[in-house]
Design an enzyme around this catalytic site. Structure first.
Site, PDB file in Angstrom:
ATOM      1  N   LEU A  88      46.213  37.609  42.201  1.00  0.00           N
ATOM      2  CA  LEU A  88      44.725  38.407  42.186  1.00  0.00           C
ATOM      3  C   LEU A  88      45.135  39.673  42.072  1.00  0.00           C
ATOM      4  O   LEU A  88      46.506  40.160  41.857  1.00  0.00           O
ATOM      5  CB  LEU A  88      44.068  38.133  43.601  1.00  0.00           C
ATOM      6  CG  LEU A  88      43.807  36.556  43.849  1.00  0.00           C
ATOM      7  CD1 LEU A  88      43.285  36.302  45.168  1.00  0.00           C
ATOM      8  CD2 LEU A  88      42.898  36.056  42.730  1.00  0.00           C
ATOM      9  N   ASP A 139      48.354  28.874  37.606  1.00  0.00           N
ATOM     10  CA  ASP A 139      48.798  30.049  37.273  1.00  0.00           C
ATOM     11  C   ASP A 139      47.922  30.931  36.972  1.00  0.00           C
ATOM     12  O   ASP A 139      47.957  31.885  35.855  1.00  0.00           O
ATOM     13  CB  ASP A 139      49.762  29.917  36.052  1.00  0.00           C
ATOM     14  CG  ASP A 139      51.027  30.864  36.146  1.00  0.00           C
ATOM     15  OD1 ASP A 139      51.141  31.465  37.189  1.00  0.00           O
ATOM     16  OD2 ASP A 139      51.457  31.290  34.928  1.00  0.00           O
TER      17      ASP A 139
END
Length: 417
Positions: A64, A305
């Protein structure tokens, strides 16, 4: 929040209710009762078309933006997207700024995400600032909540560091993650070295770059002992090497990314940087070998992923664009086009044991941690389906089979609207 999930088909090989359509009563986050035609008696009723429920899905490799790259993705929105995509737990890569290589960095990520329905399990950087030079504060990070240690998409050129790390973490049962790619052999390559790279005039990355590093890392593991996880493998030889290592009794596990099970390098003909990922997409022979590795149990985990990249770093010439694709929203629907449902659920939950998380089963008295989905929905993935802040999805215009409704976890229900 007290709920009753009506007419839900349970997909859980360890549950006595596996593959049965039942009602599930949840009170205070605990499964109170499982049966047919249960009375609601004051419980909020959840009824969804063709509802299926499994143990909560775990994504072993998630990037993130926060802290530092909130323009790519924030923790709050990223975890909300994960929840609506069916993931109750995510292992968060140390890709922020600063890189999570200290106790305070791990504590920040844990505390910032305490109230989210999807639980965050940080991966601490293996080396300081993920530079591959000095080992980071592994034990302190473990005490703050780190579930493993690795430098995301960076391969250690110094074998001694990996050797020392594998020895050191055994004192506290730590897990080392070793992304495997020989950077010297990779060179300036940006796609798989083969027919497609030659046609397109792009510098190639041979499968040897991955396989040589895996051989080295497995030799180190054999010498040191300990636990090693090799993420996002992409070649047939890698599958074979890990299979042989497991047969020798080495404590090694591995994962494969959804996009490597779906795409081949044939999609690169238009130089679309959405398909630029690390490791690169490979030919059909490699893709089929990865699917076989999933089916025969060599590959332990499937990961999205998930890696949001802002438009300024992704919508560029292919050589210059950053690697990565978002993957939460498309993961389940894409996987069902190539794998059986039961296998998908197993590979989306098996990582909990590998990363040392509490495992659950769907039975009375157990903690309720559910992924909710419809395995029969057929749809096409479009821009409106991208809930992530960054829009760099490789799956646009892909036909999907099956769709996540959301999750129930930590006493919270999150459903996709």
């Amino acid at each position: 929040m007290n709920l009753i999930f009506k007419n839900a088909v349970i997909i859980d090989a360890n549950s006595p209710f596996n593959k049965q359509a039942v009602d599930i009563k949840v009170e205070g986050g605990i499964i109170k009762n499982i049966g047919t035609n249960l009375e609601a008696d004051g419980f909020d009723v959840i009824e969804l078309d063709n509802l299926h429920i499994s143990n909560g899905w775990f994504d072993s490799s998630v990037s993130l933006g926060e802290p530092g790259y909130e323009d790519r993705e924030t923790l709050a929105n990223g975890l909300n997207v994960a929840a609506k995509s069916g993931f109750t737990d995510v292992a968060l890569q140390p890709t922020g700024n600063p890189i999570a290589d200290k106790q305070a960095d791990i504590a920040f990520l844990v505390n910032k995400s305490l109230h989210a329905a999807t639980a965050v399990h940080p991966i601490g950087a293996l080396t300081k600032n993920s530079e591959g030079k000095d080992i980071a504060e592994l034990y302190d990070m473990k005490n703050s909540g780190a579930v493993a240690f690795g430098d995301y998409n960076k391969s250690l050129s110094d074998a001694a560091i990996l050797k020392i790390a594998l020895q050191y973490v055994q004192d506290f049962d730590g897990l080392v993650i070793a992304y495997s790619q020989d950077d010297k052999i990779k060179g300036k390559g940006v796609v798989h070295e083969g027919e497609v790279s030659t046609k397109l005039g792009l510098k190639g990355i041979p499968t040897l770059a991955e396989e040589l590093q895996i051989v080295r890392n497995l030799y180190l593991l054999e010498y040191t002992g300990g636990k090693l996880h090799i993420p996002t493998i992409s070649t047939a030889k890698s599958v074979q090497l890990i299979k042989e290592a497991k047969a020798k009794g080495l404590n090694v596990t591995c994962s494969v990314a959804v996009h490597h099970l779906i795409f081949t390098d044939d999609v690169l003909t238009d130089f679309d940087s959405r398909y630029k990922v690390a490791p690169p997409l490979r030919p059909e022979t490699e893709r089929q070998a990865l699917i076989t590795g999933v089916l025969d149990g060599t590959i332990d985990i499937i990961t999205s992923d998930h890696n949001p990249i802002d438009i300024e770093n992704k919508k560029l010439e292919f050589d210059l664009a950053k690697d990565g694709t978002t993957g939460f929203e498309s993961a389940f629907g894409a996987l069902q086009t190539v794998l059986p449902l039961e296998v998908i659920v197993e590979k989306l939950t098996a990582g909990k044991a590998i990363f040392g998380l509490a495992e659950t089963t769907i039975t009375e008295g157990a903690v309720a941690s559910f992924s909710l989905f419809n395995p029969n929905a057929e749809w096409v993935f479009t821009k409106k389906d991208i809930l992530s802040k960054s829009k760099n999805s490789a799956f646009l215009k892909q036909e999907m089979k099956g769709r996540a409704y959301g999750i129930y976890n930590r006493g919270k229900l999150v459903l996709r609207s």
